[in-house]
Scaffold this motif. Structure first.
Motif, PDB file in Angstrom:
ATOM      1  N   GLU A  60      34.540  34.085  27.613  1.00  0.00           N
ATOM      2  CA  GLU A  60      33.630  32.951  27.772  1.00  0.00           C
ATOM      3  C   GLU A  60      33.005  32.961  29.168  1.00  0.00           C
ATOM      4  N   ALA A  61      31.814  32.411  29.252  1.00  0.00           N
ATOM      5  CA  ALA A  61      31.130  32.280  30.546  1.00  0.00           C
ATOM      6  C   ALA A  61      31.607  30.994  31.208  1.00  0.00           C
ATOM      7  N   GLU A  62      32.506  31.135  32.154  1.00  0.00           N
ATOM      8  CA  GLU A  62      33.136  29.975  32.790  1.00  0.00           C
ATOM      9  C   GLU A  62      32.201  29.353  33.820  1.00  0.00           C
ATOM     10  N   LEU A  63      31.998  28.041  33.719  1.00  0.00           N
ATOM     11  CA  LEU A  63      31.179  27.310  34.684  1.00  0.00           C
ATOM     12  C   LEU A  63      32.099  26.746  35.757  1.00  0.00           C
ATOM     13  N   LYS A  64      32.127  27.428  36.909  1.00  0.00           N
ATOM     14  CA  LYS A  64      33.010  27.025  37.996  1.00  0.00           C
ATOM     15  C   LYS A  64      32.386  25.902  38.821  1.00  0.00           C
ATOM     16  N   PRO A  65      33.210  25.141  39.556  1.00  0.00           N
ATOM     17  CA  PRO A  65      32.676  24.052  40.386  1.00  0.00           C
ATOM     18  C   PRO A  65      31.600  24.557  41.349  1.00  0.00           C
ATOM     19  N   GLY A  66      30.489  23.841  41.405  1.00  0.00           N
ATOM     20  CA  GLY A  66      29.409  24.211  42.311  1.00  0.00           C
ATOM     21  C   GLY A  66      28.449  25.241  41.751  1.00  0.00           C
ATOM     22  N   GLN A  67      28.758  25.773  40.554  1.00  0.00           N
ATOM     23  CA  GLN A  67      27.892  26.779  39.949  1.00  0.00           C
ATOM     24  C   GLN A  67      26.868  26.139  39.015  1.00  0.00           C
ATOM     25  N   THR A  68      25.741  26.804  38.882  1.00  0.00           N
ATOM     26  CA  THR A  68      24.778  26.424  37.858  1.00  0.00           C
ATOM     27  C   THR A  68      25.068  27.225  36.597  1.00  0.00           C
ATOM     28  N   THR A  69      24.476  26.807  35.507  1.00  0.00           N
ATOM     29  CA  THR A  69      24.678  27.510  34.239  1.00  0.00           C
ATOM     30  C   THR A  69      24.175  28.950  34.317  1.00  0.00           C
ATOM     31  N   ILE A  70      23.053  29.161  34.990  1.00  0.00           N
ATOM     32  CA  ILE A  70      22.506  30.508  35.083  1.00  0.00           C
ATOM     33  C   ILE A  70      23.409  31.406  35.923  1.00  0.00           C
ATOM     34  N   GLN A  71      24.076  30.844  36.908  1.00  0.00           N
ATOM     35  CA  GLN A  71      25.024  31.633  37.700  1.00  0.00           C
ATOM     36  C   GLN A  71      26.236  32.028  36.858  1.00  0.00           C
ATOM     37  N   SER A  72      26.710  31.123  36.032  1.00  0.00           N
ATOM     38  CA  SER A  72      27.842  31.461  35.159  1.00  0.00           C
ATOM     39  C   SER A  72      27.434  32.554  34.166  1.00  0.00           C
ATOM     40  N   PHE A  73      26.193  32.500  33.706  1.00  0.00           N
ATOM     41  CA  PHE A  73      25.665  33.522  32.791  1.00  0.00           C
ATOM     42  C   PHE A  73      25.610  34.878  33.484  1.00  0.00           C
ATOM     43  N   ALA A  74      25.113  34.900  34.720  1.00  0.00           N
ATOM     44  CA  ALA A  74      25.014  36.156  35.475  1.00  0.00           C
ATOM     45  C   ALA A  74      26.398  36.745  35.732  1.00  0.00           C
ATOM     46  N   ASN A  75      27.363  35.882  36.062  1.00  0.00           N
ATOM     47  CA  ASN A  75      28.733  36.358  36.305  1.00  0.00           C
ATOM     48  C   ASN A  75      29.362  36.900  35.024  1.00  0.00           C
ATOM     49  N   TRP A  76      29.110  36.217  33.916  1.00  0.00           N
ATOM     50  CA  TRP A  76      29.638  36.691  32.630  1.00  0.00           C
ATOM     51  C   TRP A  76      29.035  38.049  32.272  1.00  0.00           C
ATOM     52  N   MET A  77      27.713  38.165  32.431  1.00  0.00           N
ATOM     53  CA  MET A  77      27.041  39.392  32.020  1.00  0.00           C
ATOM     54  C   MET A  77      27.515  40.588  32.834  1.00  0.00           C
ATOM     55  N   THR A  78      27.647  40.440  34.140  1.00  0.00           N
ATOM     56  CA  THR A  78      27.943  41.572  35.021  1.00  0.00           C
ATOM     57  C   THR A  78      29.430  41.800  35.237  1.00  0.00           C
ATOM     58  N   ASN A  79      30.262  41.008  34.601  1.00  0.00           N
ATOM     59  CA  ASN A  79      31.708  41.174  34.734  1.00  0.00           C
ATOM     60  C   ASN A  79      32.137  42.499  34.098  1.00  0.00           C
ATOM     61  N   PRO A  80      32.964  43.299  34.790  1.00  0.00           N
ATOM     62  CA  PRO A  80      33.440  44.559  34.193  1.00  0.00           C
ATOM     63  C   PRO A  80      34.145  44.365  32.855  1.00  0.00           C
ATOM     64  N   GLN A  81      34.638  43.139  32.598  1.00  0.00           N
ATOM     65  CA  GLN A  81      35.291  42.863  31.322  1.00  0.00           C
ATOM     66  C   GLN A  81      34.289  42.691  30.181  1.00  0.00           C
ATOM     67  N   ASN A  82      33.016  42.494  30.541  1.00  0.00           N
ATOM     68  CA  ASN A  82      31.999  42.394  29.494  1.00  0.00           C
ATOM     69  C   ASN A  82      31.978  43.720  28.725  1.00  0.00           C
ATOM     70  N   PRO A  83      32.144  43.682  27.416  1.00  0.00           N
ATOM     71  CA  PRO A  83      32.323  44.935  26.662  1.00  0.00           C
ATOM     72  C   PRO A  83      31.094  45.840  26.616  1.00  0.00           C
ATOM     73  N   ARG A  84      29.936  45.364  27.052  1.00  0.00           N
ATOM     74  CA  ARG A  84      28.740  46.199  26.907  1.00  0.00           C
ATOM     75  C   ARG A  84      27.982  46.454  28.215  1.00  0.00           C
ATOM     76  N   PHE A  85      28.092  45.595  29.185  1.00  0.00           N
ATOM     77  CA  PHE A  85      27.285  45.716  30.398  1.00  0.00           C
ATOM     78  C   PHE A  85      27.473  47.069  31.083  1.00  0.00           C
ATOM     79  N   THR A  86      28.716  47.433  31.355  1.00  0.00           N
ATOM     80  CA  THR A  86      28.988  48.681  32.062  1.00  0.00           C
ATOM     81  C   THR A  86      28.695  49.898  31.196  1.00  0.00           C
ATOM     82  N   THR A  87      29.045  49.814  29.920  1.00  0.00           N
ATOM     83  CA  THR A  87      28.786  50.927  29.008  1.00  0.00           C
ATOM     84  C   THR A  87      27.297  51.250  28.937  1.00  0.00           C
ATOM     85  N   VAL A  88      26.479  50.202  28.890  1.00  0.00           N
ATOM     86  CA  VAL A  88      25.033  50.403  28.745  1.00  0.00           C
ATOM     87  C   VAL A  88      24.446  51.113  29.952  1.00  0.00           C
TER      88      VAL A  88
END
Length: 723
Positions: A316-344
């Protein structure tokens, strides 16, 4: 020992013997490939010659053929580390920046042929700087997704300005960075994948708050808070709300002291004044959710309902304190745990080096997708993380593999057919590689002209930033005062404009041939609007600054380019007629041929309009129109052949001012000149068979043989292909 195991053992020994000095990561890749060869019962391609390899490295990394001097220096070197050193040098060069800009411009669909031309050019310059600085890929993507503000703050807002439709932009974003095609799910559940229309809108909720239609200012008060964005984001949600409520209360208080009539005058006057600020900003608005379309037909929700953000796969894209929704999206997308970002991105870079991906197509991954070599794909993903998403470091490993230095596979690999990477794939040059290779033949190495800062662009961006700051400082009360100071003239102009609108409406109602009269009235109305804009602008920033702003930014005004160097010895060896023609070409400032045909080989493709206009050299050779992701064509065509034979390229290369002809003039016989041609165009000497044919051509055609061979080589497959 059975045959497959024996073959694998032999291949492993061969690989080890050829790659003793390689990087350990490169050796690991070769070992994984060798295992695949053993299972498939195939042999690796033979090692490529120095002639082939040096040309391939320059084309793959720097995007152009090497000069004669560059190729000769490599081939004559006895340094056992010369390949690794050349790879490092090319990755550190501005040629790499230029070549990778063309690559990413196709993927990101960069185009300066859009409404926001100013922002588009700033975006292009930003991208070049990111590539030159080797910004880690995960950070690069975060920068694009979370950018906001004005184009004077960062050219990266061009990423959001690229598409007016936010839902379309989301589809492109997911396809580029996650290699997943979800565009069908925008209108209905995906017919060939698991994505539903609801999944699409859940993802759209992450990006829906990015406003690209504003201009950085609200007539009722500044659209930006007084505190900087980072300070606000560091607050708790409760404190952020309290701060915004406070700012809103202050704005209402300010507005209460200004009557509606005065504000209406300001709005009228500001309509044209604010035009330079259109398409120059991207502002994040937290909490702005998308609504389902009116024709939504599924049972899980009703049309018009708002949809909350939810990741389409993975964690899940976690919305941390002080973060905006778009920042949580960017963190989710670029996380090494994302199953496709690094592979692509690992698969994209592999295809960049070897000509075909381990996964094809590179941007249509599904849950059932399997790489042609799963173990290698897994390792490449791990390697990308280990290299901290440094694309240069990752490519350095790939180019140092033993497999990369083998001869190219010439057999075409059909879509769906497994390729075991016994060597790189034979590829046709991209349009930009062809162009940049001709630039090299004409001007030599001009790589250091790439990424020169556009002074005019930044001066105008500074003017816009100053303009917006001045408007904010004035505030509604200050703007009203300026409007009142020009009230009589503004009222008179507005009255004339209203009268003209009425006249034009009457002309339209009567019908008949009144086009000329209507055109004249439109011209007068435009002049009045310009006068109103000028007077208000002078009241805002003063006459001198107003003149600069009204002049605007002329993107078509040419930048200064480096002139080719004259070899004094070569000039002295020319005849009087040759010197006259040489200086005529050398002093030409427009970069056109003597026939006046519009082609300028002074700069690389990355410094040309992006993309080139239809009908130009680059588009003729298949450059993408940037309407779709990686939409370039590498197919041959009749217009390409005609361009090579009869077009301005041949004319320029025959000019005494070109680097090629300066090199040819140093050779004192047709045979030596043809050897020079082979070195310049193909990076090698003629073979024995070719030499036999060439001798006959020289005997029959004499000095004219050089032109004949030039045409034959530049239109041949050996020049146009990366071998």
């Amino acid at each position: 020992m059975n045959a497959p195991r024996l073959l694998f053992a032999c291949l492993t020994l061969t690989t080890a013997s050829l790659s003793a000095a390689m990087l350990p990561e490169s050796q690991k890749i070769d070992q994984l490939l060798a295992q695949g060869w053993g299972k498939a019962g195939v042999k690796p391609n033979a090692p490529a010659s120095d002639d082939v390899l040096v040309r391939r490295l320059y084309l793959d990394i720097a995007g152009r053929i090497p000069t004669i001097e560059e190729a000769t220096a490599y081939k004559e070197s006895n340094d056992p580390q010369k390949r690794a050193k050349l790879i490092d040098a090319l990755l550190a060069s501005d040629g790499y920046t230029s070549h990778m800009f063309n690559y990413w411009a196709d993927i990101l669909r960069l185009s300066d042929n859009v409404k926001g031309r100013l922002t588009a050019e700033a975006y292009e310059e930003w991208l070049k700087k990111q590539l030159k600085a080797n910004t880690p890929y995960d950070q690069f993507v975060k920068n694009l997704l979370t950018t906001d503000g004005g184009v004077w703050d960062s050219g990266s807002i061009g990423f959001w300005q690229r598409d007016e439709n936010k839902l379309d932009h989301l589809a492109y974003t997911v396809q580029v960075f996650l290699g997943t095609n979800i565009v069908c799910a925008q209108c209905h559940n995906h017919p060939f994948d698991k994505w539903t229309q609801m999944d699409y809108y859940h993802m759209a909720a992450f990006t829906n708050g990015m406003d690209t239609k504003g201009n950085g200012f609200n007539i009722k008060g500044s659209s930006r808070p007084e505190l900087d964005k980072k300070t606000i984001q560091a607050m708790s949600k409760q404190d952020q709300k309290a701060y915004r409520d406070k700012m809103q209360a202050e704005r209402k208080k300010l507005e209460s002291g200004t009557n509606k009539e005065d504000m209406q005058k300001v709005k009228q006057a500001m309509q044209d004044v604010m035009k330079p600020l259109r398409y120059t900003s991207a502002e994040w608005q937290e909490g702005k959710l998308p609504t389902l379309p009116h024709d939504y037909q599924y049972k899980d929700a009703k049309p018009g309902e708002k949809v909350a953000a939810k990741a389409m796969f993975g964690h899940e894209a976690e919305l941390k304190p002080g973060q905006t929704t778009i920042q949580s999206f960017a963190n989710w997308m670029t996380n090494p745990q994302n199953p496709r970002f690094t592979t692509v991105i690992a698969n994209r870079m592999w295809k960049k080096a070897f000509g075909i991906g381990l996964i094809e197509p590179v941007d249509e991954l599904t849950d059932s997708t399997v790489a042609s070599n799963p173990a290698l794909m897994d390792y490449l993903s791990e390697l990308m993380v280990e290299q901290k998403y440094s694309l240069k470091s990752f490519l350095r490993v790939l180019y140092n593999t033993d497999t990369y230095q083998r001869a190219a596979t010439t057999q075409e690999v059909q879509l769906g057919e497994a390729y075991h990477f016994t060597g790189p794939i034979l590829r046709r040059m991209s349009a930009e590689q062809v162009w940049d290779s001709f630039v090299t033949l004409d001007k030599g190495n001009v790589d250091d002209s790439v990424d020169a800062e556009n002074t005019r662009l930044h001066q105008y961006l500074d003017d816009l930033s100053m303009f917006l700051s001045t408007i904010k400082e004035k505030g509604p009360e200050g703007l009203v005062q300026i409007a009142k100071a020009n009230a009589d003239k503004l009222a008179a102009n507005q009255k004339k404009l209203d009268e003209m609108k009425a006249q034009m409406a009457a002309i339209k109602d009567k019908g008949g041939d009144t086009a000329a009269q209507a055109k004249d009235l439109a011209r007068q109305a435009q002049q009045l609007r310009k006068e109103t804009e000028r007077d208000f602008l002078i009241g805002l920033v003063g006459e001198e600054r107003a003149a600069d702003l009204r002049q605007g930014y002329n993107a078509k005004q040419p930048e200064k380019t480096k002139r080719p160097q004259i070899d004094p010895k070569q000039l002295a060896s020319m005849t009087k007629e040759q010197r006259r023609e040489f200086m005529k070409s050398f002093n030409r400032k427009d970069g056109k041929t003597s026939g006046g045909k519009d082609i300028n080989l002074a700069t690389r493709a990355s410094e040309q309009p992006s993309p080139a206009r239809p009908g130009t050299f680059l588009r003729t050779f298949g450059q993408s129109d940037r309407e779709q992701i990686q939409n370039a064509s590498e197919d041959a065509s009749v217009p390409q052949a005609l361009t090579m034979l009869n077009g301005p390229v041949a004319e320029i290369l025959s000019s005494p001012a070109s680097k090629l002809n300066q090199d040819l003039a140093k050779a004192d016989s047709p045979a030596k000149k043809i050897n020079t041609l082979y070195l310049a165009l193909l990076g090698r000497q003629p073979t024995a068979n070719e030499q036999g044919v060439l001798n006959g051509v020289i005997q029959e055609r004499g000095d004219k043989a050089v032109a004949d061979v030039t045409h034959a080589l530049i239109t041949g497959s050996q020049f146009l292909f990366v071998q």
